[in-house]
Write an enzyme that holds these catalytic residues in place. Structure first.
Site, PDB file in Angstrom:
ATOM      1  N   ASP A 176       0.854  -1.198   0.000  1.00 19.50           N
ATOM      2  CA  ASP A 176       0.000   0.000   0.000  1.00 19.50           C
ATOM      3  C   ASP A 176       0.881   1.237   0.000  1.00 19.50           C
ATOM      4  O   ASP A 176       1.801   1.337   0.809  1.00 19.50           O
ATOM      5  CB  ASP A 176      -0.857   0.045   1.277  1.00 19.50           C
ATOM      6  N   LYS A 197      -8.283   0.591  -4.963  1.00 20.47           N
ATOM      7  CA  LYS A 197      -9.469   0.000  -4.343  1.00 20.47           C
ATOM      8  C   LYS A 197     -10.754   0.694  -4.788  1.00 20.47           C
ATOM      9  O   LYS A 197     -10.814   1.917  -4.942  1.00 20.47           O
ATOM     10  CB  LYS A 197      -9.363   0.114  -2.824  1.00 20.47           C
ATOM     11  N   GLY A 219      -5.318  -3.265   8.796  1.00 18.09           N
ATOM     12  CA  GLY A 219      -5.072  -2.111   9.650  1.00 18.09           C
ATOM     13  C   GLY A 219      -4.920  -2.433  11.114  1.00 18.09           C
ATOM     14  O   GLY A 219      -4.894  -1.534  11.946  1.00 18.09           O
ATOM     15  N   ARG A 256      -6.369 -20.808   6.744  1.00 13.85           N
ATOM     16  CA  ARG A 256      -6.547 -22.183   7.213  1.00 13.85           C
ATOM     17  C   ARG A 256      -7.932 -22.696   6.843  1.00 13.85           C
ATOM     18  O   ARG A 256      -8.108 -23.874   6.532  1.00 13.85           O
ATOM     19  CB  ARG A 256      -6.352 -22.272   8.727  1.00 13.85           C
ATOM     20  N   GLY A 305      -3.109  -7.548   8.048  1.00 13.89           N
ATOM     21  CA  GLY A 305      -2.452  -7.721   9.333  1.00 13.89           C
ATOM     22  C   GLY A 305      -1.004  -8.163   9.254  1.00 13.89           C
ATOM     23  O   GLY A 305      -0.372  -8.417  10.274  1.00 13.89           O
ATOM     24  N   GLY A 339      -0.246  -3.747   3.855  1.00 16.71           N
ATOM     25  CA  GLY A 339      -0.888  -2.434   3.831  1.00 16.71           C
ATOM     26  C   GLY A 339      -0.196  -1.503   4.790  1.00 16.71           C
ATOM     27  O   GLY A 339       0.878  -0.968   4.522  1.00 16.71           O
ATOM     28  N   SER A 340      -0.801  -1.327   5.949  1.00 25.02           N
ATOM     29  CA  SER A 340      -0.246  -0.409   6.933  1.00 25.02           C
ATOM     30  C   SER A 340       1.116  -0.897   7.433  1.00 25.02           C
ATOM     31  O   SER A 340       1.912  -0.104   7.932  1.00 25.02           O
ATOM     32  CB  SER A 340      -1.211  -0.272   8.109  1.00 25.02           C
TER      33      SER A 340
END
Lengths: 171, 310
Positions: free
Chosen positions: B41, B98, B170, B182, B231, B252-253
């Protein structure tokens, strides 16, 4: 005979699967030491800048250049072609490292971004007459590079005609 | 994981045929080329160049990373096209952006910008609570999120050419992405050993199209490339997702919210390539500085983006 497939990023799994279909053992190569165990090498499609960065981190370039200099067979698909070209147009700002060895000039992302990607049937009469098989090969051009010019010793197996009004030909 | 790990080209089963659409194999082709890579990102052209230098195989252009969307609240929409254009001009690698779930006009605008992929994302506010975009109507390929096999196959039937786990974007917390991958892999393992006659009922149970369920069974994997997302904050997280069976990773973050984005971005790229080499993972994890601050999901006040859509 063991064929190495450079497995830094990209479609290395697909190339190993293709080798398996031919009954040939394919081995993933990520570090310079692994090159001594393979008799030939495939550099798969993917993102050439990513592969170049990863090759740099692990000091693969000297070993790869030696491999080419020793005249061992090397196959480059898409990003692999970019690695093997002697000259590349359209590099990222700051440039990207190449292996070189193929006497040609390649233009990265020649046709544009994803929306310009396409499929085409490429006539391959020389291959068909020498090895048998179908007269055409289905090419899938994903943000594909193009060979702008090739040296006298390069054997061209197939061509894809580009319309003369293509803006990149004006360069 | 067993099997060839090859992404097969899905047949042109779409009932809609318009001359301007690209074939599904061309859409899937780009995702195949992104395998083994990291998509990052970025909110500015400078960040995009940092990502490209670090070895990202593509960038996701947006105005706010998920951690900021979470912190600031409000309605999260498609980013300003001007920003996306500037980011596209600053790099030579593929650019994604996005669009809100169900917002087909945001997707039309993104296609008009000529970027490479649209992420129909639950991180943005939903535009349609019932329906996703009919992705067959577009030449641009789409990536969609999933929590389980049924969701993944429903998105593919709608025309998604790439799938990612939803995770919990995030939060810097890998727990949900692990849960989702999983779940998908677990269902695929069950499917592979199932009697063919039982697949009809299984397809009904997971609310997925029978033909895609059978195709998944035969391939032993999803018919499209599957990335991890939501995450990922450390090289270990990225390698974990690869070892669990993902084809690549979205971060991302995790990169630009960390203490040293340049070092961390490079470390995560290496971790995805050398995901089963603990020595390399140990080396690249050293001296990375602060990881992004995370959110613990046992806190009720944390909104679950992943459950916004099915």
């Amino acid at each position: 005979m063991v064929v190495g497939v450079l497995a830094l990023q990209g479609s290395f799994n697909e190339h190993i699967a293709a080798l398996r279909r031919l009954g040939v053992k394919g081995v993933e190569v990520r570090k310079p030491e692994q090159l001594q165990y393979v008799s030939s090498l495939i550099i798969p499609g993917g993102e050439s800048t990513t592969m170049a960065k990863l090759a740099e981190f692990h000091n693969l370039f000297p070993a790869l250049r030696d491999f080419v200099k020793m005249r061992k067979p090397v196959w480059g698909t898409c990003a692999g072609l970019i690695f093997l070209a002697d000259k590349v147009v359209g590099q990222k700002s700051g440039g990207q490292e190449l292996i070189g060895g193929l006497d040609c000039t390649v233009h990265r992302n020649f046709f544009g971004s994803q929306l310009q990607s396409f499929e085409a049937d490429l006539p391959v009469p020389n291959l068909a007459s020498k090895e048998g098989g179908p007269e055409t090969c289905r090419g899938v051009f994903i943000r594909a590079p193009a060979v702008l010019e090739a040296g006298p010793d390069v054997e061209v197996l197939a061509v894809y005609p580009v319309p003369p009004d293509n803006h990149l030909l004006q360069l | 994981m067993a099997g060839t790990g090859v992404v097969a080209v899905y047949g042109n089963g779409s009932a809609l045929t318009e001359a301007k659409k690209s074939t599904f194999s061309v859409k899937v082709g780009l995702a195949q080329m992104l395998r083994g890579g990291v998509i990052m990102d970025v909110v500015t052209p400078e960040q995009a160049r940092i990502a490209e230098e670090a070895g990202a195989c593509a960038v996701m252009a947006l105005e706010r990373v998920p951690a900021d969307i979470r912190a600031q609240g409000g309605v999260a929409r498609m980013s300003d096209p001007q920003l996306i254009k500037e980011i596209k001009q600053s790099v030579t690698i593929p650019v994604m952006a996005k669009a809100r779930i169900g917002h087909f006009v945001e997707a039309q605008i993104l296609e008009a910008l000529g970027i490479d992929y649209v992420d129909e994302s639950e991180v943005l506010t939903l535009a349609d609570e019932e329906n996703h975009i009919n992705k067959h109507n577009f030449r641009i390929p789409f990536v969609c999120g999933c929590r389980n096999l049924g969701e993944a196959l429903r998105r593919i039937r709608e025309g998604a050419a790439m799938i990612r786990t939803k995770g919990e974007a995030g939060t810097g917390n890998i727990i949900e992405a692990v849960r989702h991958v999983r779940s998908v892999m677990g269902d695929i393992r069950v499917l592979r050993n199932m009697d063919d006659d039982e697949v009809f009922t299984f397809a009904k149970k997971i609310a997925a199209p029978y033909d895609l369920v059978m195709q998944t069974k035969q391939l032993g994997r999803l018919p499209v490339v599957q990335f991890a997302a939501g995450g990922v904050a450390t090289p270990a997280d990225a390698a974990l997702m690869m070892q669990l069976g993902c084809d690549g990773v979205f971060v991302g973050s995790g990169v630009f919210k960390s203490g040293d984005p340049v070092k961390r971005a490079r470390a995560i790229v290496q971790a995805v390539t050398h995901y089963s080499d603990p020595q390399v993972l140990a080396d690249v994890s050293c001296g990375l500085g602060e990881a992004m601050v995370g959110l613990n999901l046992t806190d009720d006040k944390v909104e679950r983006f992943a459950s916004r859509s099915e």
